[in-house]
Design a protein around this motif. Structure first.
Motif, PDB file in Angstrom:
ATOM      1  N   GLY A  23       0.787  -1.223   0.000  1.00  0.00           N
ATOM      2  CA  GLY A  23       0.000   0.000   0.000  1.00  0.00           C
ATOM      3  C   GLY A  23       0.813   1.263   0.000  1.00  0.00           C
ATOM      4  O   GLY A  23       0.277   2.358   0.052  1.00  0.00           O
ATOM      5  N   ARG A  62       2.316  -3.136  -7.098  1.00  0.00           N
ATOM      6  CA  ARG A  62       0.986  -3.576  -6.696  1.00  0.00           C
ATOM      7  C   ARG A  62       1.111  -4.663  -5.643  1.00  0.00           C
ATOM      8  O   ARG A  62       1.834  -5.642  -5.818  1.00  0.00           O
ATOM      9  CB  ARG A  62       0.231  -4.122  -7.902  1.00  0.00           C
ATOM     10  CG  ARG A  62      -1.140  -4.671  -7.548  1.00  0.00           C
ATOM     11  CD  ARG A  62      -1.783  -5.318  -8.734  1.00  0.00           C
ATOM     12  NE  ARG A  62      -1.961  -4.373  -9.819  1.00  0.00           N
ATOM     13  CZ  ARG A  62      -2.362  -4.742 -11.032  1.00  0.00           C
ATOM     14  NH1 ARG A  62      -2.592  -6.001 -11.298  1.00  0.00           N
ATOM     15  NH2 ARG A  62      -2.518  -3.831 -11.979  1.00  0.00           N
ATOM     16  N   ALA A  66      -4.335  -6.601  -3.542  1.00  0.00           N
ATOM     17  CA  ALA A  66      -5.176  -5.857  -4.473  1.00  0.00           C
ATOM     18  C   ALA A  66      -5.898  -6.787  -5.446  1.00  0.00           C
ATOM     19  O   ALA A  66      -6.896  -6.412  -6.036  1.00  0.00           O
ATOM     20  CB  ALA A  66      -4.329  -4.862  -5.249  1.00  0.00           C
ATOM     21  N   ASN A  97      -9.915  -0.518  -1.173  1.00  0.00           N
ATOM     22  CA  ASN A  97      -9.787   0.151  -2.479  1.00  0.00           C
ATOM     23  C   ASN A  97      -8.362   0.118  -3.004  1.00  0.00           C
ATOM     24  O   ASN A  97      -7.389   0.153  -2.236  1.00  0.00           O
ATOM     25  CB  ASN A  97     -10.228   1.617  -2.376  1.00  0.00           C
ATOM     26  CG  ASN A  97     -11.718   1.762  -2.133  1.00  0.00           C
ATOM     27  OD1 ASN A  97     -12.447   0.783  -2.025  1.00  0.00           O
ATOM     28  ND2 ASN A  97     -12.185   3.000  -2.041  1.00  0.00           N
ATOM     29  N   ARG A  98      -8.257   0.100  -4.312  1.00  0.00           N
ATOM     30  CA  ARG A  98      -6.967   0.251  -4.996  1.00  0.00           C
ATOM     31  C   ARG A  98      -7.070   1.396  -5.980  1.00  0.00           C
ATOM     32  O   ARG A  98      -8.091   1.553  -6.659  1.00  0.00           O
ATOM     33  CB  ARG A  98      -6.594  -1.028  -5.750  1.00  0.00           C
ATOM     34  CG  ARG A  98      -5.239  -0.928  -6.472  1.00  0.00           C
ATOM     35  CD  ARG A  98      -4.774  -2.287  -6.945  1.00  0.00           C
ATOM     36  NE  ARG A  98      -5.535  -2.748  -8.095  1.00  0.00           N
ATOM     37  CZ  ARG A  98      -5.163  -2.544  -9.365  1.00  0.00           C
ATOM     38  NH1 ARG A  98      -4.070  -1.839  -9.636  1.00  0.00           N
ATOM     39  NH2 ARG A  98      -5.887  -3.010 -10.362  1.00  0.00           N
ATOM     40  N   TYR A  99      -6.013   2.189  -6.076  1.00  0.00           N
ATOM     41  CA  TYR A  99      -5.980   3.357  -6.950  1.00  0.00           C
ATOM     42  C   TYR A  99      -4.701   3.313  -7.787  1.00  0.00           C
ATOM     43  O   TYR A  99      -3.625   2.968  -7.300  1.00  0.00           O
ATOM     44  CB  TYR A  99      -5.974   4.659  -6.144  1.00  0.00           C
ATOM     45  CG  TYR A  99      -7.106   4.778  -5.153  1.00  0.00           C
ATOM     46  CD1 TYR A  99      -8.293   5.420  -5.476  1.00  0.00           C
ATOM     47  CD2 TYR A  99      -6.981   4.237  -3.879  1.00  0.00           C
ATOM     48  CE1 TYR A  99      -9.325   5.528  -4.566  1.00  0.00           C
ATOM     49  CE2 TYR A  99      -8.011   4.345  -2.949  1.00  0.00           C
ATOM     50  CZ  TYR A  99      -9.180   4.989  -3.302  1.00  0.00           C
ATOM     51  OH  TYR A  99     -10.211   5.090  -2.395  1.00  0.00           O
ATOM     52  N   GLU A 127       0.541   3.902  -7.516  1.00  0.00           N
ATOM     53  CA  GLU A 127      -0.550   3.047  -7.101  1.00  0.00           C
ATOM     54  C   GLU A 127      -0.581   2.951  -5.576  1.00  0.00           C
ATOM     55  O   GLU A 127       0.456   2.977  -4.923  1.00  0.00           O
ATOM     56  CB  GLU A 127      -0.373   1.653  -7.698  1.00  0.00           C
ATOM     57  CG  GLU A 127      -1.540   0.726  -7.419  1.00  0.00           C
ATOM     58  CD  GLU A 127      -1.551  -0.469  -8.350  1.00  0.00           C
ATOM     59  OE1 GLU A 127      -0.768  -0.478  -9.312  1.00  0.00           O
ATOM     60  OE2 GLU A 127      -2.328  -1.398  -8.119  1.00  0.00           O
ATOM     61  N   SER A 128      -1.789   2.874  -5.022  1.00  0.00           N
ATOM     62  CA  SER A 128      -1.942   2.669  -3.589  1.00  0.00           C
ATOM     63  C   SER A 128      -3.073   1.686  -3.335  1.00  0.00           C
ATOM     64  O   SER A 128      -3.975   1.538  -4.159  1.00  0.00           O
ATOM     65  CB  SER A 128      -2.211   3.996  -2.863  1.00  0.00           C
ATOM     66  OG  SER A 128      -3.462   4.539  -3.249  1.00  0.00           O
ATOM     67  N   PHE A 129      -3.014   1.026  -2.196  1.00  0.00           N
ATOM     68  CA  PHE A 129      -4.007   0.028  -1.836  1.00  0.00           C
ATOM     69  C   PHE A 129      -4.149  -0.002  -0.323  1.00  0.00           C
ATOM     70  O   PHE A 129      -3.156   0.120   0.413  1.00  0.00           O
ATOM     71  CB  PHE A 129      -3.578  -1.358  -2.343  1.00  0.00           C
ATOM     72  CG  PHE A 129      -4.469  -2.470  -1.857  1.00  0.00           C
ATOM     73  CD1 PHE A 129      -5.649  -2.768  -2.518  1.00  0.00           C
ATOM     74  CD2 PHE A 129      -4.135  -3.214  -0.734  1.00  0.00           C
ATOM     75  CE1 PHE A 129      -6.483  -3.786  -2.064  1.00  0.00           C
ATOM     76  CE2 PHE A 129      -4.962  -4.225  -0.276  1.00  0.00           C
ATOM     77  CZ  PHE A 129      -6.135  -4.521  -0.938  1.00  0.00           C
ATOM     78  N   TYR A 431      -8.535   5.321   0.234  1.00  0.00           N
ATOM     79  CA  TYR A 431      -8.997   4.429   1.296  1.00  0.00           C
ATOM     80  C   TYR A 431      -8.716   5.030   2.668  1.00  0.00           C
ATOM     81  O   TYR A 431      -9.405   4.731   3.648  1.00  0.00           O
ATOM     82  CB  TYR A 431      -8.301   3.062   1.177  1.00  0.00           C
ATOM     83  CG  TYR A 431      -6.815   3.117   1.477  1.00  0.00           C
ATOM     84  CD1 TYR A 431      -6.346   3.004   2.779  1.00  0.00           C
ATOM     85  CD2 TYR A 431      -5.881   3.303   0.461  1.00  0.00           C
ATOM     86  CE1 TYR A 431      -4.985   3.076   3.058  1.00  0.00           C
ATOM     87  CE2 TYR A 431      -4.533   3.382   0.725  1.00  0.00           C
ATOM     88  CZ  TYR A 431      -4.087   3.260   2.030  1.00  0.00           C
ATOM     89  OH  TYR A 431      -2.748   3.352   2.304  1.00  0.00           O
TER      90      TYR A 431
END
Length: 562
Positions: A23, A62, A66, A97-99, A127-129, A431
């Protein structure tokens, strides 16, 4: 490429991509083989410049979580909800959530010594999760979040959220009341033909280079800066009320700006081509006319630099959708957010003059002005299936025949104005962010009678045609404002004349909208996306669209800005 990881495309597998913690938003520098990169892109100035920019290209990794299957997400959700109930919470929800956000930029500028064009790219892919848990305990909200997803962490974070709610409950004046929201088990995905993240970075840069080349064919253009932003949101929502929702939202936003300069006078003007940012796939980038519009944009910016300043005074305005969208956003969009109207929110330009006593009676616009809030509009940037309260999205009136009739609301606000259901305007940009009221798509209905842009212009004796957005200013009640634009043409005797410059107009929100005397028909209506709207503390960003027709306004104060 493994299903649980990703990186920027790099020929030859150029190493050096480290994996940050689950994340994480941290960045790692890419290193690659110069010769392989040149072979992949072609030995052009673009490729040469791209090598020099490599330290500015960042990726994140990632996390495997995710890609958890749906039943696994529900198992983690159940841990949070069961823990919240056990601790006495009367309501709880979890968002997992994942972005992913990719930005592609290409700056094409002449070398000061040789005059050769340097194409300087910059590519960022992040990317973040993680997950966030909201609870109501003792009539108060509590929220906590983490980038680590496992059962122990979910239980611990839920306990923290309950502890925070307990602390808040000692300070609350009245308990949180949530409007009804039927439980839903559903999925929603942005309709798209081509996933923008399946298109290689080199192809995207090549498109921006081709557009820049076309613009620079016009003599007098100094530089061009092209830009694309591509965003993916994968949202999972589960609540103690029985909702289980999965959504995938994809947004694309291409544009470029040309600059013309007079080195003797040190004067510069710009012209931006900003086709609509939309919820959709890469097909919208491909059909946005980036290259095809290049020559016109180049000619406009050169003419803008040569154009005389406007003569100040009261004039009629014909505003194209690319311009009017921002005026709608600032004067109607933000002023009809219920938290601003009630004084609960004042960040990013204050509260609102449209207080609750005006609902249903106050005239904002003329009889022809009908404005809607909307999260179901095809391609609208705020369009989705459900908001972050788990409420199914909808369309609702804000102005009806010029009268203010509706606020943007979320579940905890609805009872403030006697609503039984919210207008599904809840959103968090991460998130780890607290969901709160955010602007939906806010759009102006087209006129009911045939009216082209030529028809709008024909009724103007002395006025200005304005395209594109520019500088703006608005007071802390969303009442007094000033707007510039991107390009301006004089209107005389019902005809569009030469380009002019240094234009802005001033008005008050109700005076301006009551001066609207003619709306273009549906053929002039355009859905204009704004993809970076700020609100809140800590600040959050969201995106929405403001569709509108070309519109005419009588007797507006026009000023000269230079």
């Amino acid at each position: 490429m493994r299903a649980d990881s990703w990186s920027l495309e790099w020929p030859g597998g150029g190493g050096g991509v480290s994996a940050p913690p689950s994340g994480s938003r941290s960045r790692s520098i890419l290193h690659g083989n110069r010769r392989d990169f040149l072979r992949s892109c072609g030995a052009s100035a673009l490729a040469l410049a791209a090598i020099e920019m490599v330290p500015g290209a960042f990726v994140t990794r990632r996390v495997e979580a995710a890609n958890l299957p749906p039943d696994q997400l529900e198992k983690f959700g159940a841990v949070a909800l069961e823990k919240a109930r056990a601790l006495g919470a009367t309501y709880a929800d979890i968002r997992i959530n994942r972005y992913r956000t990719q930005t592609i930029l290409l700056r094409s500028t002449p070398d000061w010594a040789t005059g050769a064009i340097n194409n300087v790219p910059s590519v960022t892919d992040e990317e973040s999760f993680g997950f966030g848990v909201r609870v109501i305990h003792g009539g108060a909200w509590g929220f906590a979040a983490s980038a680590t997803l496992d059962k122990d962490t979910v239980a611990r974070i839920t306990t923290e959220a309950v502890s925070i709610a307990k602390a808040h409950s000692k300070l609350r004046k009245e308990p949180v009341r949530l409007a009804r929201a039927p439980a839903a088990k559903d999925t929603y995905s942005t309709p798209l033909e081509k996933n923008p993240f399946d298109v290689g970075v080199a192809e995207k840069l090549a498109l921006l280079e081709a557009a820049s080349t076309e613009v620079r064919k016009v003599a007098g253009v100094f530089s061009v800066t092209g830009f694309m932003e591509l965003r993916l949101e994968e949202r999972f929502f589960m609540s103690t009320e029985g909702s289980v929702l999965r959504q995938t939202i994809v947004q694309v936003a291409p544009e470029y700006t040309a600059t013309a300069r007079d080195l003797k006078t040190r004067k510069a003007k710009t012209r931006t081509y900003r086709p609509n940012a939309v919820c959709g796939g890469y097909e919208f980038v491909e059909k946005a006319g980036l290259v095809e519009s290049g020559r016109r944009v180049g000619e406009d910016v050169v003419n803008h630099l040569k154009a005389p300043s406007v003569s100040a005074g009261r004039k009629d305005l014909v505003l194209l959708p690319t311009h009017l969208a921002l005026t709608i956003h600032e004067s109607i969009g933000h002023s009809t957010e219920l938290d601003r109207a009630m004084g609960y929110e004042a960040n990013f330009a204050g509260t609102s003059f449209l207080t609750t006593d005006k609902l249903g009676t106050f005239r904002v616009g003329s009889d022809i002005v009908n404005v809607f809030g909307d999260r179901v509009l095809p391609q609208g940037l705020s369009t989705c299936g459900y908001d972050d309260d788990g409420v199914r999205t909808k369309r609702f009136p804000i102005l009806r025949n010029g009268i203010f009739v509706g606020y943007q609301t979320i579940r905890e606000q609805a009872h403030f104005i006697g609503q039984e259901e919210s207008m599904a305007c809840c959103y968090a940009d991460s998130y780890a962010s607290v969901p709160f009221q955010r602007m939906p798509n806010v759009w102006l209905e087209a006129g009911g009678k045939p009216a082209s842009i030529d028809d709008l212009v024909a009724g103007v004796d002395d006025g200005v045609l304005i395209d594109g957005r520019g500088s703006y200013s608005i007071d802390h009640q969303r009442y007094n404002f000033q707007f510039g634009g991107d390009a301006f043409w004089e209107i005389k005797g019902g005809k569009v004349g030469a380009m002019i410059a240094d234009v802005a107009y001033q008005s008050r929100t109700p005076d301006f909208w009551q001066a609207c005397d003619l709306l273009g028909d549906q053929s002039t209506w355009q859905n204009v996306g704004l993809n970076r709207d700020g609100k809140g503390e800590p600040g959050q960003i969201n995106a929405m669209s403001h569709g509108c027709p070309a519109s005419r306004f009588r007797g507006i104060t026009v000023i000269r800005t230079e």
